[in-house]
Structure formats: C-alpha cells, structure tokens
Design a protein around this motif. Structure first.
Motif, short mmCIF file in Angstrom:
data_model
loop_
_atom_site.label_atom_id
_atom_site.label_comp_id
_atom_site.label_asym_id
_atom_site.label_seq_id
_atom_site.Cartn_x
_atom_site.Cartn_y
_atom_site.Cartn_z
N ILE A 1 42.57 33.34 39.92
CA ILE A 1 42.04 32.60 38.77
C ILE A 1 42.77 31.26 38.66
O ILE A 1 43.99 31.23 38.56
CB ILE A 1 42.22 33.42 37.47
CG1 ILE A 1 41.52 34.79 37.62
CG2 ILE A 1 41.66 32.66 36.28
CD1 ILE A 1 41.95 35.82 36.59
N THR B 1 43.47 28.19 36.40
CA THR B 1 43.37 27.93 34.97
C THR B 1 44.54 27.08 34.50
O THR B 1 45.60 27.06 35.14
CB THR B 1 43.35 29.28 34.20
OG1 THR B 1 43.48 29.02 32.80
CG2 THR B 1 44.47 30.22 34.61
N LEU C 1 33.07 28.33 36.44
CA LEU C 1 32.51 28.66 35.13
C LEU C 1 32.03 27.38 34.47
O LEU C 1 32.81 26.42 34.34
CB LEU C 1 33.58 29.30 34.23
CG LEU C 1 34.00 30.75 34.55
CD1 LEU C 1 32.81 31.61 34.90
CD2 LEU C 1 35.04 30.83 35.61
N PHE D 1 38.01 32.35 40.67
CA PHE D 1 37.39 31.74 39.49
C PHE D 1 38.05 30.40 39.17
O PHE D 1 39.28 30.33 39.10
CB PHE D 1 37.55 32.66 38.28
CG PHE D 1 36.76 33.92 38.38
CD1 PHE D 1 35.43 33.96 37.97
CD2 PHE D 1 37.32 35.08 38.91
CE1 PHE D 1 34.69 35.13 38.07
CE2 PHE D 1 36.58 36.25 39.03
CZ PHE D 1 35.26 36.27 38.61
N CYS E 1 38.35 27.90 36.20
CA CYS E 1 38.05 27.78 34.78
C CYS E 1 38.10 26.32 34.37
O CYS E 1 39.17 25.69 34.41
CB CYS E 1 39.07 28.56 33.96
SG CYS E 1 39.17 30.30 34.41
N GLU F 1 37.94 30.23 30.58
CA GLU F 1 38.79 31.42 30.68
C GLU F 1 38.12 32.67 30.12
O GLU F 1 38.13 33.73 30.76
CB GLU F 1 40.14 31.18 29.95
CG GLU F 1 41.12 30.32 30.73
CD GLU F 1 40.82 28.82 30.67
OE1 GLU F 1 39.91 28.42 29.93
OE2 GLU F 1 41.50 28.05 31.38
N ALA G 1 35.42 33.82 32.37
CA ALA G 1 35.92 34.50 33.57
C ALA G 1 36.30 35.94 33.23
O ALA G 1 36.01 36.87 33.99
CB ALA G 1 37.13 33.76 34.13
N ILE H 1 34.87 39.28 34.96
CA ILE H 1 35.78 40.21 35.65
C ILE H 1 35.62 41.63 35.08
O ILE H 1 35.56 42.61 35.83
CB ILE H 1 37.25 39.71 35.53
CG1 ILE H 1 37.42 38.44 36.36
CG2 ILE H 1 38.23 40.78 35.96
CD1 ILE H 1 38.71 37.68 36.11
#
Ligand code: ADE
Length: 246
Positions: free
Chosen positions: A5, A7, A88, A111, A113, A142, A145, A149
C-alpha cells in the motif's frame, strides 16, 4: 498473497489488522507492506505534492517521482509475483464483487492511495486498474483501499472458515441473499417463518430461493436482467408479481 500500500498515512491501516485481515495474517495467507511514498521523495523538504501546471487550479497534485520510485522498489523486490497495480480514484469505474473475485486470484496487489486533488497524470502509466468505491469524493484513497482489501480477503479460502457464506453471498450468486433468522423462534411478537423450523430441506430450499428472488426484485431489479432464469425461478417470480407482495 502480498499486499503493498502506497500512502501518505500508513497509520490509517492499523484498524485493518483487527478485522478479517488480522485473521488472514495470523493464518499466513497474506503479508502487508506499507510504503510512505513521501519518504521516497527526492526533494530536500520531502514534499510529495506540488501545484498543477497551468495555474488557476484548485489544489495540489501528488508528484510522480516518489510514486514511480516506490513502485520500482517493489518491482525489484518481487519480480516474479503476478500483480495488479491499483490506483484509487473517485472518477474510475466503481468496484464490485466481480472485481473482488478477480483480485483474489492475484499473487500481489499494489494500492496507490491518492490524496489532495489527485495524482500527476503520468502515474497512470504505472497502473493496471483504476477503481472507485462509489460516486462520492473522500479525502484520499486510504479508506477506499481498505474497503477493497476487506472485500478481497474474505474471499480467500480459509479466511471466513465457512465457504458456504462466500458462495451464497449477495452479488456472487447473481441474486441477493434471502432473509436470515436466528434464535429465538419468537421475539417481541415477531416470528421466524414456520418453514425454516420444519426440517423439510426441499421446502426450505424453495422458500430461500423465492425470498431471494423477492428481495432482488425489490432492491436490485436490474440484477434479474442478467440472470439466466430457470423454469422454477420464472414460476416463483410470476407468483411474487401475482400476489404483489414485492
Ligand atoms: N479517493 C477519493 N474518493 C474516492 C473514491 N470514492 N473511491 C476511490 N478513491 C477515492
């Protein structure tokens, strides 16, 4: 499965550990790697965003460099994993159960974000999928995501501990799930339908199918258009319309 992820707020993901993902992690089914791409920023102030070219625009955009460099680093660490890179974005196609079923088959999900006004357009060169979780704008990707998930992880064999619940999911079967009841048989004058207490499996199967059709008619009639209706379903639908108890 490995999940990466990207972020600016890795701490937001701590709540995910408690829920279904905690279970999946404990069972060794998933590994999560959080990357604060701000730390990858090559400018002295560690900025991750800047003003858009052209001026007169509303806000800041995420810079391409920290995101490209983080993806390069992940790619070097995991060259052999079959992966999807998911951005996203509230303007993308809306995520659904079909996408969740697609994603669960991958070895790695990455992902990205977004935050602020969005990302530099060139970031899209990195991604295989762009996904929104609905037609509204969040402050960042976030939460989106986390939603994705959760929806993906619960499909992982062994996570729910009850494979029937995945197969019978509303949206997986093409019909919404029928109403469910648990103890007691009567609560504040409200009774559990007699048929469910009868022990007659065939009657129960029919009741479930009919109530599932009724609920789908009431709430998501468009889903029925996509379904290959059996003769039994057609008969039940005719009865539902006839009694007008939709
Ligand atoms: N970022 C901001 N809003 C979003 C949404 N609705 N879906 C996905 N990412 C987002």
């Amino acid at each position: 499965m490995r999940i990466d992820i990207l972020t600016l707020f890795p701490e937001m993901f701590s709540s995910l550990e408690q829920a279904i993902l905690g279970k999946a992690k404990a069972k060794g089914l998933v590994d999560i790697y959080l990357h604060n791409f701000q730390e990858m920023s090559d400018n002295k102030q560690k900025h991750a965003d800047d003003y858009p070219y052209g001026g007169e625009s509303a806000g800041m955009l995420l810079l391409p460099q920290p995101i490209f460099d983080t993806i390069d680093k992940i790619q070097k660490e995991t060259p052999d994993l079959k992966k999807r890179v998911i951005l996203l974005d509230p303007t993308a196609q809306v995520f659904n159960q079909q996408k969740a079923e697609e994603f669960v088959k991958e070895e790695q999900l990455i992902f990205i974000c977004g935050r602020y006004e969005g990302v530099d357009e060139r970031v899209r060169f990195l991604v295989s999928d762009e996904v929104s979780i609905g037609d509204y704008v969040l402050t960042g990707g976030e939460l989106a995501a986390m939603v994705i998930i959760d929806a993906v992880m619960r499909l992982f064999p062994g996570v729910l501990g009850n494979e029937r619940s995945v197969k019978c999911d509303s949206y997986s079967s093409g019909l919404l799930e029928e109403p469910q009841y648990t103890r007691p048989k009567e609560f504040r004058g409200l009774k559990v339908p007699e048929v469910l207490l009868s022990g007659d499996h065939e009657k129960i199967r029919k009741w479930r199918l009919k109530e599932s059709l009724r609920k789908t008619c009431q709430r998501r009639p468009k889903m029925l258009e996509k379904l290959a209706l059996t003769a039994e379903m057609k008969k039940m639908l005719a009865e539902i319309f006839h009694t007008k108890r939709i």
